[in-house]
Scaffold this motif. Structure first.
Motif, PDB file in Angstrom:
ATOM      1  N   ARG A 170       8.660  -6.862  -7.818  1.00  0.00           N
ATOM      2  CA  ARG A 170       8.305  -6.615  -6.520  1.00  0.00           C
ATOM      3  C   ARG A 170       6.594  -6.203  -6.614  1.00  0.00           C
ATOM      4  O   ARG A 170       5.932  -6.944  -5.855  1.00  0.00           O
ATOM      5  CB  ARG A 170       8.834  -5.568  -5.807  1.00  0.00           C
ATOM      6  CG  ARG A 170      10.238  -5.975  -5.280  1.00  0.00           C
ATOM      7  CD  ARG A 170      11.023  -4.548  -4.524  1.00  0.00           C
ATOM      8  NE  ARG A 170      12.302  -4.562  -4.700  1.00  0.00           N
ATOM      9  CZ  ARG A 170      13.233  -4.766  -3.680  1.00  0.00           C
ATOM     10  NH1 ARG A 170      12.840  -4.843  -2.603  1.00  0.00           N
ATOM     11  NH2 ARG A 170      14.529  -4.825  -3.850  1.00  0.00           N
TER      12      ARG A 170
ATOM     13  N   PRO B 222       6.738  -0.172  -4.179  1.00  0.00           N
ATOM     14  CA  PRO B 222       7.302  -1.387  -3.857  1.00  0.00           C
ATOM     15  C   PRO B 222       8.694  -1.630  -3.447  1.00  0.00           C
ATOM     16  O   PRO B 222       9.001  -2.710  -2.999  1.00  0.00           O
ATOM     17  CB  PRO B 222       7.025  -2.142  -5.155  1.00  0.00           C
ATOM     18  CG  PRO B 222       6.947  -1.196  -6.303  1.00  0.00           C
ATOM     19  CD  PRO B 222       6.469   0.039  -5.541  1.00  0.00           C
ATOM     20  N   SER B 223       9.514  -0.817  -3.672  1.00  0.00           N
ATOM     21  CA  SER B 223      10.774  -0.659  -3.319  1.00  0.00           C
ATOM     22  C   SER B 223      11.121   0.471  -2.299  1.00  0.00           C
ATOM     23  O   SER B 223      12.586   0.841  -2.143  1.00  0.00           O
ATOM     24  CB  SER B 223      11.807  -0.478  -4.577  1.00  0.00           C
ATOM     25  OG  SER B 223      11.670  -1.450  -5.593  1.00  0.00           O
TER      26      SER B 223
ATOM     27  N   MET C 254       8.784   1.817   5.535  1.00  0.00           N
ATOM     28  CA  MET C 254       7.651   1.206   5.260  1.00  0.00           C
ATOM     29  C   MET C 254       6.705   1.684   6.477  1.00  0.00           C
ATOM     30  O   MET C 254       7.304   1.391   7.847  1.00  0.00           O
ATOM     31  CB  MET C 254       7.512  -0.303   5.280  1.00  0.00           C
ATOM     32  CG  MET C 254       6.275  -1.182   5.254  1.00  0.00           C
ATOM     33  SD  MET C 254       6.295  -3.020   5.083  1.00  0.00           S
ATOM     34  CE  MET C 254       4.643  -3.611   4.737  1.00  0.00           C
TER      35      MET C 254
ATOM     36  N   TYR D 232       6.034   2.856   1.601  1.00  0.00           N
ATOM     37  CA  TYR D 232       4.894   1.784   1.440  1.00  0.00           C
ATOM     38  C   TYR D 232       4.219   1.782   2.546  1.00  0.00           C
ATOM     39  O   TYR D 232       4.800   1.827   3.779  1.00  0.00           O
ATOM     40  CB  TYR D 232       5.823   0.404   1.163  1.00  0.00           C
ATOM     41  CG  TYR D 232       4.778  -0.594   0.870  1.00  0.00           C
ATOM     42  CD1 TYR D 232       4.210  -0.682  -0.462  1.00  0.00           C
ATOM     43  CD2 TYR D 232       4.049  -1.433   1.672  1.00  0.00           C
ATOM     44  CE1 TYR D 232       3.158  -1.539  -0.889  1.00  0.00           C
ATOM     45  CE2 TYR D 232       2.854  -2.504   1.320  1.00  0.00           C
ATOM     46  CZ  TYR D 232       2.763  -2.390  -0.126  1.00  0.00           C
ATOM     47  OH  TYR D 232       1.745  -3.387  -0.447  1.00  0.00           O
TER      48      TYR D 232
ATOM     49  N   GLN E 191       4.199  -9.009   2.504  1.00  0.00           N
ATOM     50  CA  GLN E 191       4.652  -7.481   2.006  1.00  0.00           C
ATOM     51  C   GLN E 191       5.871  -7.104   2.563  1.00  0.00           C
ATOM     52  O   GLN E 191       6.796  -6.418   1.632  1.00  0.00           O
ATOM     53  CB  GLN E 191       3.296  -6.661   2.544  1.00  0.00           C
ATOM     54  CG  GLN E 191       2.124  -6.730   1.867  1.00  0.00           C
ATOM     55  CD  GLN E 191       1.044  -6.203   2.467  1.00  0.00           C
ATOM     56  OE1 GLN E 191       0.689  -6.359   3.487  1.00  0.00           O
ATOM     57  NE2 GLN E 191       0.492  -4.926   1.936  1.00  0.00           N
TER      58      GLN E 191
ATOM     59  N   VAL F 247       8.553  -6.081  -0.228  1.00  0.00           N
ATOM     60  CA  VAL F 247       9.286  -4.390  -0.308  1.00  0.00           C
ATOM     61  C   VAL F 247      10.638  -4.462   0.340  1.00  0.00           C
ATOM     62  O   VAL F 247      11.411  -3.587  -0.357  1.00  0.00           O
ATOM     63  CB  VAL F 247       8.259  -3.554   0.580  1.00  0.00           C
ATOM     64  CG1 VAL F 247       8.691  -2.171   0.566  1.00  0.00           C
ATOM     65  CG2 VAL F 247       6.823  -3.519  -0.167  1.00  0.00           C
TER      66      VAL F 247
END
Length: 297
Positions: free
Chosen positions: A108, A142-143, A147, A187, A217, A221
């Protein structure tokens, strides 16, 4: 999967690819028609060689999803009408709602780095490209399960190259800490990746130019939850003209994620009394995750 659901999912994938191409995204994994069926039915995207995203036929209409607690009307793809303002927010599905991506954290991050490099070279908005110090892509896990999406970089973000690092960013950090989390676990990105001169609101064209990067993105993610901080984020992600006050207290659906809308930290700096509303929104969000913030407070 019935035919109507399959048609909606295929349209959603097509919209995603269109939005990527509008922003010049060329290095994200390409799905051919055979793999599209796999994505719709199995929801597992296997790595394939990076090749340019090909042109696709424009979508003919935009669906009007409802908050998750409201039944979604069944409308034929051939007869849908353009979204009209109503009591419910308008939301465009750019990513099909599927199960969690199986990509590992390293892959990712590698894909995000590819998109970030493309962002740094983007000049689709001449005014922003001429006046920016640098682009501000996004930071965090990234995981990430959550978000955050804000509006656009400000002066501090433009200087440091990281979203939410000014006064509003410090307040956001306090909110994250109150939720018993760390900034590095989330994120964080914005609708725009360049600072608008004078910190003005993004124009519709600027947001459209940058939309492919945002969708990339989100797809990489693959968060379980998205928080739209402020009306600019909510308007551009969910295609809603409703004020934040009317959008609070509901979950909205964007791809696989549940979306919560709340006031931007900069608004809280001007209106401290609204901090309680934001805290209520965090309680609402984390309760869905099985976490009682009231008990932890």
């Amino acid at each position: 999967m019935n035919q109507d659901a399959k048609t909606r999912s295929q349209r959603a994938v097509r919209q995603l690819l269109e939005s990527w191409q509008r922003s010049g995204v060329t290095s994200v994994r390409k799905l051919d028609p055979a793999e599209l069926e796999s994505l719709v039915t199995a929801s597992v995207v296997e790595p394939v060689p990076e090749i340019p995203v090909q042109a696709v036929e424009p979508a003919t209409a935009t669906p009007i999803p409802q908050p998750l607690n409201v039944p979604q009307p069944q409308v034929s793809a051939m007869t849908e009408e353009p979204a009209q303002e109503s009591d419910q927010a308008r939301k465009e599905m750019s990513v099909p709602r599927t199960t969690k991506s199986k990509m590992n954290k390293g892959d990712r991050q590698a894909e995000l780095d590819i998109i970030a490099t493309q962002v740094s070279k983007c000049r689709k908005c001449p005014e922003l490209a001429e006046t920016r110090t640098q682009t501000v892509f996004g930071v965090g896990n990234p995981s990430a399960k959550i978000m955050f999406i804000g509006e656009a970089p400000g002066a501090d973000e433009d200087k440091l190259g990281e979203p939410f690092v000014g006064r509003a960013g410090k307040l956001l950090d306090k909110i994250i800490e109150a939720c018993q989390m760390k900034r590095s676990e989330i994120y964080i990105a914005n609708i725009l990746r360049c600072r608008p001169p004078g910190n003005r609101n993004p124009t519709d064209q600027e947001a459209s130019n940058c939309r492919g990067f945002l969708d990339a993105q989100i797809e990489i993610v693959d968060p379980d939850y998205i928080v739209c901080w402020g009306s600019v984020a909510a308007k551009n992600l969910l295609h809603s003209d409703l004020p934040i006050g009317k959008m609070r207290g509901d979950f909205y659906e964007y791809g696989r994620a549940k979306v919560v809308c709340t006031y931007h930290p900069s608004y809280l700096l001007r209106n401290p009394s609204a901090k309680k509303n934001v805290w209520d929104d965090m309680i609402f969000l984390f309760a869905d995750m099985g976490i009682d913030l009231k008990a932890q407070g």
